[in-house]
Design an enzyme around this catalytic site. Structure first.
Site: not given
Length: 271
Positions: A14, A43, A129, A169, A213, A219, A258
């Site tokens: 990222d 991941a 993905e 969502n 963030d 996830d 996070s």
């Protein structure tokens, strides 16, 4: 014994730019900061599940390039058993995050697009993905199958039917080919609802946090929902804990950095 979980999914690196506000079409915004983190929904969810106490095996694809090691560093640090193919370019995600934690993400899947044949004869969690055919193969071999239908894309109805629960969502729910028998619908700051054949049967709200963030929140939510269920809890309790995990992730920068531990989830729910 910790619950066992297989995760078959994407690995990315990222590239995260933080700015005061997200640019409008054709606009340049300056004064931003830049970071890079291991990522990819697959991941991220594998790392999250491991931090929450599960014994995790991960199958994915990285490139034969100089960013592959950086992309999988978080998996290794979390103690995830990895089965990695190596071909082409490692997937990358370009992420813009504003001062309110809202984001815009564009992904170049690279090697993720060539993932095939990886599956585990154990409970397995997948996302979208990677090629749909790879998700179908994982569902076929799994003893229990959980699907995070993100990002929204066309999938066969059989994949929805194979899933014990589908995490979505609002946009992803609309994209499904049919109504799942059980779905967890995430609502951001409003929390999440459990839908049985499209009818709400439970609802949970997240603890209040200062959002920094939101990149890894979904996830963290998905992994916590699945791990809690594998630990033998009812779906209602799994939903409550998942909302807490997502809130913690949203209060921190980056996706994998996070992701909370089980102890952190316990602590925020005890406040």
């Amino acid at each position: 014994m910790p619950p066992e979980l297989g995760v078959v999914g994407s690995v990315n690196l990222d590239f995260v730019v933080r700015c005061e506000r997200l640019p409008r079409p054709g606009e340049t915004v300056t004064g931003a900061t830049f970071d890079r983190y291991p990522g990819g929904k697959g991941a991220n969810q594998a790392v999250a599940a491991a931090r929450l106490g599960a014994s995790v095996s991960f199958g994915g694809h990285v490139g034969d390039d100089d960013v592959a090691d950086e992309a999988v560093a978080g998996l290794h640090a979390a103690g995830v058993n990895t089965v990695l193919g190596c071909e082409g370019a490692t997937g990358v995600a370009f992420i813009l995050v504003d001062e309110h934690g809202e984001n815009q993400i564009v992904v170049a899947p690279g090697a993720n697009a060539s993932l095939e044949g990886t599956a585990f004869p154990r409970p397995t969690l997948c996302q979208l993905e990677i090629p749909v055919e790879s998700v179908e193969r994982a569902a076929e071999i799994a003893t229990r199958f959980f699907l995070n239908a993100a990002p929204a894309r066309r999938i066969p109805p059989s994949l929805v039917r194979a899933a014990e629960i589908v995490v979505v969502n609002r946009y992803e729910l609309e994209a499904l080919p049919e109504t799942p028998r059980l779905a967890a619908l995430t609502l951001g700051a409003e929390g999440a609802v459990l839908l049985e054949q499209g009818t709400e049967v439970a609802r949970a709200k997240p603890p209040r946090v200062n959002v920094v963030d939101g990149t890894g929140a979904g996830d963290a939510f998905t992994a916590c929902l699945v791990v809690t269920r594998l630990e033998g809890y009812r779906w209602e309790e799994a939903l409550r804990r998942a909302c807490a995990a997502g809130a913690i992730a949203a209060s921190r920068p980056g996706a994998q950095p996070s992701l909370p531990t089980a102890r952190e989830v316990d602590e925020i729910l005890s406040l």
